[in-house]
Design a protein around this motif. Structure first.
Motif, PDB file in Angstrom:
ATOM      1  N   VAL A  28       0.834  -1.208   0.000  1.00  0.00           N
ATOM      2  CA  VAL A  28       0.000   0.000   0.000  1.00  0.00           C
ATOM      3  C   VAL A  28       0.868   1.258   0.000  1.00  0.00           C
ATOM      4  CG1 VAL A  28      -1.625   1.346   1.414  1.00  0.00           C
ATOM      5  CG2 VAL A  28      -2.014  -1.090   1.049  1.00  0.00           C
ATOM      6  N   ILE A  29       1.926   1.251   0.779  1.00  0.00           N
ATOM      7  CA  ILE A  29       2.818   2.411   0.825  1.00  0.00           C
ATOM      8  C   ILE A  29       3.480   2.633  -0.533  1.00  0.00           C
ATOM      9  CG2 ILE A  29       5.000   3.247   1.787  1.00  0.00           C
ATOM     10  CD1 ILE A  29       4.136   2.055   4.449  1.00  0.00           C
ATOM     11  N   PHE A  30       3.959   1.561  -1.162  1.00  0.00           N
ATOM     12  CA  PHE A  30       4.606   1.716  -2.464  1.00  0.00           C
ATOM     13  C   PHE A  30       3.619   2.167  -3.538  1.00  0.00           C
ATOM     14  CE2 PHE A  30       7.975  -1.252  -0.783  1.00  0.00           C
ATOM     15  CZ  PHE A  30       8.944  -0.261  -0.700  1.00  0.00           C
ATOM     16  N   ILE A  31       2.382   1.707  -3.467  1.00  0.00           N
ATOM     17  CA  ILE A  31       1.373   2.163  -4.430  1.00  0.00           C
ATOM     18  C   ILE A  31       1.076   3.646  -4.219  1.00  0.00           C
ATOM     19  CG2 ILE A  31      -1.074   1.954  -5.042  1.00  0.00           C
ATOM     20  CD1 ILE A  31      -0.766  -1.070  -4.693  1.00  0.00           C
ATOM     21  N   SER A  32       1.020   4.079  -2.964  1.00  0.00           N
ATOM     22  CA  SER A  32       0.765   5.498  -2.719  1.00  0.00           C
ATOM     23  C   SER A  32       1.927   6.362  -3.198  1.00  0.00           C
ATOM     24  CB  SER A  32       0.487   5.749  -1.234  1.00  0.00           C
ATOM     25  OG  SER A  32       1.664   5.597  -0.469  1.00  0.00           O
ATOM     26  N   LEU A  33       3.151   5.879  -3.024  1.00  0.00           N
ATOM     27  CA  LEU A  33       4.293   6.632  -3.538  1.00  0.00           C
ATOM     28  C   LEU A  33       4.307   6.649  -5.064  1.00  0.00           C
ATOM     29  CD1 LEU A  33       7.094   5.500  -1.073  1.00  0.00           C
ATOM     30  CD2 LEU A  33       5.883   7.689  -1.139  1.00  0.00           C
ATOM     31  N   ALA A  34       3.906   5.551  -5.679  1.00  0.00           N
ATOM     32  CA  ALA A  34       3.832   5.517  -7.144  1.00  0.00           C
ATOM     33  C   ALA A  34       2.767   6.481  -7.660  1.00  0.00           C
ATOM     34  CB  ALA A  34       3.538   4.098  -7.617  1.00  0.00           C
ATOM     35  N   SER A  35       1.643   6.549  -6.970  1.00  0.00           N
ATOM     36  CA  SER A  35       0.609   7.496  -7.399  1.00  0.00           C
ATOM     37  C   SER A  35       1.057   8.935  -7.186  1.00  0.00           C
ATOM     38  CB  SER A  35      -0.703   7.227  -6.660  1.00  0.00           C
ATOM     39  OG  SER A  35      -0.559   7.502  -5.279  1.00  0.00           O
ATOM     40  N   ALA A  36       1.843   9.168  -6.135  1.00  0.00           N
ATOM     41  CA  ALA A  36       2.372  10.519  -5.923  1.00  0.00           C
ATOM     42  C   ALA A  36       3.345  10.906  -7.027  1.00  0.00           C
ATOM     43  CB  ALA A  36       3.061  10.603  -4.566  1.00  0.00           C
ATOM     44  N   LEU A  37       4.175   9.967  -7.441  1.00  0.00           N
ATOM     45  CA  LEU A  37       5.090  10.268  -8.543  1.00  0.00           C
ATOM     46  C   LEU A  37       4.338  10.496  -9.845  1.00  0.00           C
ATOM     47  CD1 LEU A  37       8.083   7.851  -7.888  1.00  0.00           C
ATOM     48  CD2 LEU A  37       8.053  10.340  -7.726  1.00  0.00           C
ATOM     49  N   ALA A  38       3.234   9.780 -10.040  1.00  0.00           N
ATOM     50  CA  ALA A  38       2.443   9.970 -11.252  1.00  0.00           C
ATOM     51  C   ALA A  38       1.776  11.342 -11.262  1.00  0.00           C
ATOM     52  CB  ALA A  38       1.394   8.875 -11.368  1.00  0.00           C
ATOM     53  N   LEU A  39       1.410  11.853 -10.101  1.00  0.00           N
ATOM     54  CA  LEU A  39       0.754  13.166 -10.022  1.00  0.00           C
ATOM     55  C   LEU A  39       1.733  14.335  -9.920  1.00  0.00           C
ATOM     56  CD1 LEU A  39      -2.186  12.414  -7.561  1.00  0.00           C
ATOM     57  CD2 LEU A  39      -2.352  12.936  -9.990  1.00  0.00           C
ATOM     58  N   ARG A  44       1.084  20.466  -9.741  1.00  0.00           N
ATOM     59  CA  ARG A  44       0.266  19.558  -8.926  1.00  0.00           C
ATOM     60  C   ARG A  44       1.028  18.938  -7.762  1.00  0.00           C
ATOM     61  NH1 ARG A  44      -2.941  15.809 -13.214  1.00  0.00           N
ATOM     62  NH2 ARG A  44      -4.243  17.406 -14.131  1.00  0.00           N
ATOM     63  N   GLN A  45       1.992  19.581  -7.218  1.00  0.00           N
ATOM     64  CA  GLN A  45       2.765  19.002  -6.118  1.00  0.00           C
ATOM     65  C   GLN A  45       1.919  18.800  -4.873  1.00  0.00           C
ATOM     66  OE1 GLN A  45       6.106  21.534  -5.566  1.00  0.00           O
ATOM     67  NE2 GLN A  45       7.083  20.930  -7.486  1.00  0.00           N
ATOM     68  N   ILE A  46       1.027  19.723  -4.605  1.00  0.00           N
ATOM     69  CA  ILE A  46       0.182  19.604  -3.410  1.00  0.00           C
ATOM     70  C   ILE A  46      -0.759  18.407  -3.528  1.00  0.00           C
ATOM     71  CG2 ILE A  46      -1.617  21.175  -4.197  1.00  0.00           C
ATOM     72  CD1 ILE A  46      -0.257  20.937  -0.620  1.00  0.00           C
ATOM     73  N   VAL A  52      -0.598  10.911  -0.992  1.00  0.00           N
ATOM     74  CA  VAL A  52       0.174  10.049  -0.092  1.00  0.00           C
ATOM     75  C   VAL A  52      -0.375  10.137   1.329  1.00  0.00           C
ATOM     76  CG1 VAL A  52       2.434   9.695   0.956  1.00  0.00           C
ATOM     77  CG2 VAL A  52       2.257  10.153  -1.474  1.00  0.00           C
ATOM     78  N   GLY A  53      -0.623  11.353   1.804  1.00  0.00           N
ATOM     79  CA  GLY A  53      -1.167  11.535   3.156  1.00  0.00           C
ATOM     80  C   GLY A  53      -2.521  10.877   3.325  1.00  0.00           C
ATOM     81  N   LEU A  54      -3.387  11.039   2.334  1.00  0.00           N
ATOM     82  CA  LEU A  54      -4.727  10.455   2.418  1.00  0.00           C
ATOM     83  C   LEU A  54      -4.669   8.925   2.444  1.00  0.00           C
ATOM     84  CD1 LEU A  54      -7.783  11.125   2.375  1.00  0.00           C
ATOM     85  CD2 LEU A  54      -7.677  10.822  -0.101  1.00  0.00           C
ATOM     86  N   VAL A  57      -3.257   7.874   5.892  1.00  0.00           N
ATOM     87  CA  VAL A  57      -4.220   8.112   6.980  1.00  0.00           C
ATOM     88  C   VAL A  57      -5.387   7.142   6.907  1.00  0.00           C
ATOM     89  CG1 VAL A  57      -5.921   9.795   7.815  1.00  0.00           C
ATOM     90  CG2 VAL A  57      -3.576  10.506   7.394  1.00  0.00           C
ATOM     91  N   LEU A  58      -5.835   6.825   5.709  1.00  0.00           N
ATOM     92  CA  LEU A  58      -6.959   5.895   5.579  1.00  0.00           C
ATOM     93  C   LEU A  58      -6.561   4.448   5.809  1.00  0.00           C
ATOM     94  CD1 LEU A  58      -8.927   7.374   2.551  1.00  0.00           C
ATOM     95  CD2 LEU A  58      -9.489   7.515   4.981  1.00  0.00           C
ATOM     96  N   SER A  59      -5.311   4.077   5.514  1.00  0.00           N
ATOM     97  CA  SER A  59      -4.907   2.682   5.684  1.00  0.00           C
ATOM     98  C   SER A  59      -4.428   2.380   7.098  1.00  0.00           C
ATOM     99  CB  SER A  59      -3.816   2.317   4.684  1.00  0.00           C
ATOM    100  OG  SER A  59      -2.622   3.007   4.978  1.00  0.00           O
ATOM    101  N   LEU A  60      -3.990   3.370   7.842  1.00  0.00           N
ATOM    102  CA  LEU A  60      -3.458   3.130   9.187  1.00  0.00           C
ATOM    103  C   LEU A  60      -4.485   2.512  10.149  1.00  0.00           C
ATOM    104  CD1 LEU A  60      -0.891   3.379  10.831  1.00  0.00           C
ATOM    105  CD2 LEU A  60      -1.662   5.620  11.574  1.00  0.00           C
TER     106      LEU A  60
END
Length: 103
Positions: A28-39, A44-46, A52-54, A57-60
């Motif tokens: 899940v962490i690697f997928i979130s980082l991959a989606s952050a790199l895609a965006l 669109r940095q924010i 990644v934060g969302l 926070v939702l998976s924790l």
């Protein structure tokens, strides 16, 4: 007056019991980082950081729920006989009866 019954609490949790949960959360962490790199772009940095934060926070809460329920499922409570003790003698483990697992 009657003495209260003594109970022994034993935790049988091992690393192998939570190994799969750790692997899934790392995915899940690697997928979130991959989606952050895609965006990630200059405009669109924010959005990338918010994604990644969302996801984290939702998976924790699900991760914590899985860990806690796994831990509770591996706690055994058994009544002790009158002569039993929970003290360790000479650095060895206490005299515990083996638990029979039925499938």
């Amino acid at each position: 007056m009657n003495k209260m019954q003594k109970y022994r609490f034993v935790c049988t949790l091992s690393f192998g019991d939570i190994y799969g949960q750790i692997i899934v959360w790392l995915i899940v962490i690697f997928i979130s980082l991959a989606s952050a790199l895609a965006l990630w772009s200059t405009t669109r940095q924010i959005y990338a950081l918010m994604t990644v934060g969302l996801i984290l926070v939702l998976s924790l809460p699900f991760l914590l729920f899985a860990f806690v329920t796994t831990l509770f499922n591996h706690i055994e409570v058994s009544a002790m006989d009158i002569g039993d003790t929970t003290e360790t003698v000479g650095g060895s483990l206490p005299n515990q009866k083996p638990v029979e697992v039925t499938s």
